[in-house]
Design an enzyme around this catalytic site. Structure first.
Site, PDB file in Angstrom:
ATOM      1  N   PHE A 180     -11.150   5.330  -9.043  1.00  7.32           N
ATOM      2  CA  PHE A 180     -10.357   4.000  -9.562  1.00  7.32           C
ATOM      3  C   PHE A 180     -10.117   3.971 -11.283  1.00  7.32           C
ATOM      4  O   PHE A 180      -9.537   2.798 -10.839  1.00  7.32           O
ATOM      5  CB  PHE A 180     -10.724   2.609  -8.227  1.00  7.32           C
ATOM      6  CG  PHE A 180     -11.323   3.165  -6.779  1.00  7.32           C
ATOM      7  CD1 PHE A 180     -10.717   4.051  -6.361  1.00  7.32           C
ATOM      8  CD2 PHE A 180     -12.969   3.792  -7.254  1.00  7.32           C
ATOM      9  CE1 PHE A 180     -11.162   3.998  -4.661  1.00  7.32           C
ATOM     10  CE2 PHE A 180     -13.205   4.205  -5.503  1.00  7.32           C
ATOM     11  CZ  PHE A 180     -12.266   3.889  -4.730  1.00  7.32           C
ATOM     12  N   ASN A 185       2.280  13.687   2.793  1.00  8.37           N
ATOM     13  CA  ASN A 185       1.485  13.342   3.994  1.00  8.37           C
ATOM     14  C   ASN A 185       0.487  12.300   4.056  1.00  8.37           C
ATOM     15  O   ASN A 185      -0.009  11.810   3.919  1.00  8.37           O
ATOM     16  CB  ASN A 185       0.170  14.492   3.874  1.00  8.37           C
ATOM     17  CG  ASN A 185      -1.191  14.880   4.899  1.00  8.37           C
ATOM     18  OD1 ASN A 185      -1.072  14.191   5.325  1.00  8.37           O
ATOM     19  ND2 ASN A 185      -1.856  15.629   5.348  1.00  8.37           N
ATOM     20  N   GLN A 235      -4.739   6.663   1.426  1.00 10.63           N
ATOM     21  CA  GLN A 235      -4.479   5.263   0.402  1.00 10.63           C
ATOM     22  C   GLN A 235      -4.455   4.253   0.323  1.00 10.63           C
ATOM     23  O   GLN A 235      -4.650   3.903   0.316  1.00 10.63           O
ATOM     24  CB  GLN A 235      -3.885   6.416  -0.364  1.00 10.63           C
ATOM     25  CG  GLN A 235      -4.079   7.379  -1.465  1.00 10.63           C
ATOM     26  CD  GLN A 235      -4.120   7.572  -2.351  1.00 10.63           C
ATOM     27  OE1 GLN A 235      -3.780   7.097  -2.826  1.00 10.63           O
ATOM     28  NE2 GLN A 235      -5.685   7.686  -2.589  1.00 10.63           N
ATOM     29  N   GLY A 268       4.828   7.861  -5.905  1.00 13.86           N
ATOM     30  CA  GLY A 268       3.697   7.408  -7.149  1.00 13.86           C
ATOM     31  C   GLY A 268       2.864   6.507  -5.764  1.00 13.86           C
ATOM     32  O   GLY A 268       3.570   5.604  -5.661  1.00 13.86           O
ATOM     33  N   GLU A 319      -1.577   3.527  -7.237  1.00 10.45           N
ATOM     34  CA  GLU A 319      -1.806   1.868  -7.153  1.00 10.45           C
ATOM     35  C   GLU A 319      -0.626   0.963  -6.760  1.00 10.45           C
ATOM     36  O   GLU A 319      -1.231   0.153  -6.355  1.00 10.45           O
ATOM     37  CB  GLU A 319      -0.975   2.294  -9.101  1.00 10.45           C
ATOM     38  CG  GLU A 319      -1.540   3.869  -9.382  1.00 10.45           C
ATOM     39  CD  GLU A 319      -2.799   3.433 -10.503  1.00 10.45           C
ATOM     40  OE1 GLU A 319      -3.563   3.064  -9.883  1.00 10.45           O
ATOM     41  OE2 GLU A 319      -2.927   4.647 -11.062  1.00 10.45           O
TER      42      GLU A 319
END
Ligand code: FES
Ligand code: FES
Lengths: 206, 740
Positions: free
Chosen positions: B244, B632, B639, B703, B706
């Site tokens: 993390f 995916n 996530q 991305g 985050e």
């Protein structure tokens, strides 16, 4: 060092920590090749604190093992550091995360809070022993893969051992009940939704 | 669920395939740093346990190691009085992410800079003996006055500033003005795997099995500390038990382990205790974030001033990126100052959604306060301030589908059923509220390099320097590799490993790309034996002259005009007597893309607040994300859940409490620092808006790792306000803050 040791079978002094230690030793007896532990070390009877070492006979993943352990050694450290079974994880060493969950005599326990010396005659099952090596997975292991109930995987052995316990205890009546009975197992990656689904799925299968 | 479409037909990218290392992880055979041992060829490991300072600021006047050294099994005790001096070459950015300042060194002086700093290490043959020995080391101090309170601290140096327009004039002329200060607690990463390292020297070459997010970093930092060439350090990191952001830097304990290993001439294993992790590695710093906001009655925000203070250590300046307030809304007049307050604490570091998640809390709560003040729906208020181009730079956005996120989220969450009046919805003893917040996170791109090899049996192997901290890097990389080589994706028994000894220019920022996967990260394998379509004839004669016309699909190479004529990779290689083909590919992002690139989030939360006890429970949460292409969706969901659940912790549970008399963290364990558990997390759902971002990178990913936490804490805080009518401007929102 006294002349009573090392005996033959000991690793050469420089290659192994074992001969130096007066506190924690591992003796493997009656374990055929391929057993859970390797090597042979012998208690140093001359150790000044030999009184704190105890001999314990238990079964780990079905294999009988006799260990001479430091009385301070937790079951978790016995598995990880002395029996070369690092599948069981240390997350806190204080009973607060569940990463170290294993089964002792069929019940889920926190191995970091369990002293190895208390395990005379115990039957210990770890994540490595849940399913035969290379064979079919336990339904909960398969469900974890299918549901993607893991990310980093560090909490996963503890989650699965705990989940198997949860199913055996029949605490799987609803998602809410599973959540309550699985809340001793932290997952920092935040896989809870899928962990609950995996336990639900496996509960329906076993 | 809306899912991203891939460019190619028959694409592995975009498929919800299972993790290739799933079996390893569910059987306990995945080997994390501290799990390595004789089975990995590491013989004779001894154990190191750190001794930490029990004072917040001091000079060490003496270290008594006699009792520890007399303990049978203790091999050595090292401290500043007897440790060898290390060369400690500078190792600045970009070889490391060491922030500006003087990094903490391994026993090189007598200073105590923070409570919990390692001041000695005990090396013994067993963990039990090393732990016992560590308790026997006595350290004497000359105490100094300690300062650990952010509120009482003075900023060091000049603040970082930003401005556009004239914020003071804008505020003066605004029809509505709001002023508020938000505070956020210090959060700790608390990955389940404690930081751990095994260090082994062979001559002057060092091998480490290390917990890291960026395998080049331990190599660079250890080489710098010991004054040896980078080539002499090998870092192995196959699986990582979560990080993390905390695995981005190589912390001092790693140098201590290597130092001890060199001195005792044995491989040394050092595993930090959970308590040590609260001071031995980084954390998300505490912040005070003051907002002054001016708007017209229709909800157009005309001016916004952001004044931010964050904690850092006295020896290094860690700064988070606080740019969210500059780019999220059109606002013509914006001013920002970000000050760092040096304290007697260890250096913070990036933690999931660094800076952006903190800024989102302040910005998105203040927007909610404005919406309430004006009687405008919170989503409608955002739409009225939605920019067409990046207001901070004037550049066009590569892609910005935030409006879609709002619309999809509102529909799926049932936002239109919401009664806007705070405190108006009850369910028995519980007050029910819903909240909303938006977020953004900058898409960052770095150089990367990967090695690809096509074997004679048709297997494709791709390698790059990285580690998998949980997103499923090997899986998503192999999906990308399968498409890039036009091979069928088969989940091979994945023997992926990560190592970094020689090469790679592949860079990794902690977590920044921990997303739906980028190429070039780790070693990934996809089996591509190649299949000849039924009835097709072998041979590829035309391809020699016009390789551009060769079409590859499913591992079958054919010429465009005659799909029936072709061969498989193994056939092609066999015909040419090749055992394998290999190539190294590099990616360098363009210096100036001309676009502003961000991922976006829209978070919806429903909470129930116990009216008598002040206990807040999240009932359900929905995140809608614009993260570009999703490699995916199964891994992406994991996530996204993780980020949103981390946000529950940030909003309601997580903070360390420091005793400012001596700088001690009083809740440095899982009993006192609460993480979300299963019972805290009922229904969490993620949706990804369609589309890839071709400007962001060659595979269209912006991305995800985050952005999934950005906006979560303010959505929950806004829901708590909606439930109770009470605005708590401090995280975490604890029961006592609602009862007082
Ligand atoms: S390691 Fe045993 S509960 Fe955390
Ligand atoms: S999967 Fe990483 S902690 Fe649970």
């Amino acid at each position: 060092m006294s002349s009573s040791q090392p005996v033959s079978g000991d690793p050469p002094p420089d290659a192994s920590p074992w001969h130096v230690s007066r506190r924690t030793f591992l003796v493997v007896t009656g374990v055929a090749a391929g057993g859970v532990a390797v090597g042979l070390a012998v208690v140093d009877a001359a150790a000044p604190d030999a009184g704190t070492v105890a001999r314990v006979a238990l079964a780990v993943n079905g294999e009988p093992v006799v260990v001479e352990v430091d009385s301070r050694t937790s079951l978790l450290d016995l598995l990880r550091e002395h029996l070369e079974l690092p599948g069981t994880k240390k997350g806190c060493d204080a009973g607060a995360c569940g990463a170290c969950t294993v089964h002792v005599d069929g019940r889920r326990v926190l191995s970091c809070l369990t002293l190895a010396v208390r395990l005379e005659g115990a039957d210990v099952v770890t994540i490595e022993g849940l399913a035969p090596a290379g064979g079919a997975l336990h339904p909960l292991q398969a469900a974890f893969i299918e549901q993607d109930a893991l990310q980093c995987g560090y909490c996963t052995p503890g989650q699965i051992m705990s989940g198997v316990g949860c199913i055996q205890e029949r605490h799987t009546g609803s998602a809410e009940e599973i959540r309550e009975w699985m809340s001793g197992n932290l997952c920092r990656c935040g896989c809870y939704v899928k962990i609950v689904r995996a336990v639900e799925q496996a509960a329906g299968e076993v | 669920m809306t899912r991203s479409q891939s460019m190619q037909p028959q694409s592995a990218v975009g498929a919800p395939v299972a993790r290739v290392d799933g079996r390893l992880k569910v059987t306990g055979s995945a080997r994390y740093a501290a799990d390595h041992g004789p089975a990995d060829g590491i013989e004779g490991v001894v154990h190191a346990v750190l001794v930490e300072a029990t004072i917040g600021r001091a000079r060490i006047t003496g270290v008594d190691t006699r009792a520890a050294e007399e303990l049978p099994g203790v091999l050595a005790v090292f401290h500043h009085g007897n440790a060898p001096r290390l060369p400690y070459r500078d190792n600045p950015f970009p070889d490391s992410i060491n922030p500006p300042g003087e990094r903490l060194r391994a026993f090189q002086d007598d200073r105590v800079r923070f409570f919990g700093q390692p001041v000695a290490v005990v090396v013994a043959t067993t963990p039990e003996t090393a732990r016992h020995g560590a308790r026997l080391v006595e350290v004497r101090y000359a105490a100094e006055r300690v300062g650990t309170d952010l509120a009482a601290g003075t900023p060091g140096g000049e603040p970082e500033t930003y401005g556009r327009g004239d914020v003071e004039a804008g505020l003066r002329s605004a029809e509505v003005r709001l002023e508020m200060t938000y505070r956020t607690g210090r959060n700790h990463h608390n990955a389940m795997e404690p930081h751990a390292i095994i260090a082994r020297w062979e001559g002057d070459r060092l091998t480490v099995w290390e917990k890291t997010q960026w395998v080049a970093d331990p190599r660079n930092e250890l080489a710098a500390a010991f004054g040896i060439p980078q080539e002499s350090v090998r870092c192995l990191s196959t699986v990582v038990g979560g990080a993390f952001g905390n695995g981005g830097r190589t912390w001092v304990h790693s140098v201590i382990a290597a130092l001890a290993a060199r001195e005792v001439r044995r491989p040394v294993k050092l595993v930090m205790t959970r308590k040590q992790l609260y001071s031995g590695v980084g954390y998300r710093p505490a912040y005070e974030y003051a907002v002054r906001l001016g708007s017209d009655r229709s909800g157009r925000v005309t001016a916004m001033a952001h004044d931010v203070r964050g904690e850092t250590s006295r020896y290094e300046s860690h700064a988070d990126d606080m740019a969210l307030g500059r780019m999220l809304y059109t606002t013509p007049h914006v001013a920002q100052t970000v000050s760092l307050v040096p304290l007697d604490v260890n250096t913070p570091t990036w933690m999931r959604g660094p800076g952006w998640s903190t800024a989102a809390y302040a910005l998105e709560c203040s927007m909610d306060e404005l919406a309430h003040e004006l009687g405008i729906d919170p989503i409608e208020l955002r739409l009225r301030n939605e920019p067409e181009s990046d207001p901070a730079t004037g550049s066009p956005f590569s892609t910005r589908r935030l409006r879609d996120c709002y619309a999809i989220g509102a529909r799926e969450f049932g936002w239109d059923r919401r009664n806007p009046t705070p405190g108006a919805t009850r369910d028995g003893d519980r007050l029910i509220g819903t909240g909303f917040a938006a977020g953004a996170y900058a898409t960052e791109r770095m150089n990367a390099q990967a090695y690809a090899r096509l074997d004679a049996d048709g297997r494709v192997v791709v390698q790059s320097a990285t580690s998998d901290i949980g997103p499923g890097t090997a899986t998503s990389m192999s999906q990308v590799a399968a498409d890039a080589s036009a091979c069928r994706w088969t989940p091979c028994a994945s023997t992926w490993a990560t190592r970094c000894c020689r090469p790679p220019r592949s860079r990794r920022w902690p977590g920044r790309w921990r997303a739906s996967a980028r190429p070039c990260r780790t070693r990934a394998t996809c089996c591509a034996p190649g299949r000849r379509p039924r009835g097709h004839r072998p041979g590829l004669t035309a391809s020699r002259r016009r390789p551009g016309r060769v079409v590859v699909r499913d591992g079958w190479l054919s010429v465009g005009t005659d799909p029936g004529r072709g061969e498989t990779y193994p056939q092609l290689m066999g015909r040419n007597n090749r055992s394998h083909l290999e190539v190294i590919g590099s990616y360098e992002p363009p210096e100036e893309s001309g676009f502003s690139m961000y991922s976006y989030s829209a978070i919806f939360a429903e909470v129930a607040v116990d009216a008598r006890l002040g206990l807040v429970r999240v009932r359900r949460m929905l995140g809608v994300f614009d993260a570009g292409r999703i490699i995916n969706p199964t891994l992406a969901d994991s996530q996204a859940h993780g980020g949103m659940i981390g946000g529950i912790g940030q909003a309601l549970l997580e903070h360390t409490i420091t005793d400012h008399r001596d700088g001690r963290i009083v809740n440095a364990d899982f009993a006192g620092y609460l993480l979300p558990v299963s019972a805290d997390v009922p229904d969490v759902r993620a949706i990804y808006v369609d589309g890839e971002d071709r400007e962001a990178d060659p595979i269209g990913v912006k991305g995800l790792g985050e952005i999934v936490i950005v906006g979560v804490a303010p959505a929950i805080a806004n829901a708590v306000f909606h439930a109770t009518g009470r605005r708590v401007r401090e995280l975490p929102i604890t029961p006592e803050s609602l009862l007082g």
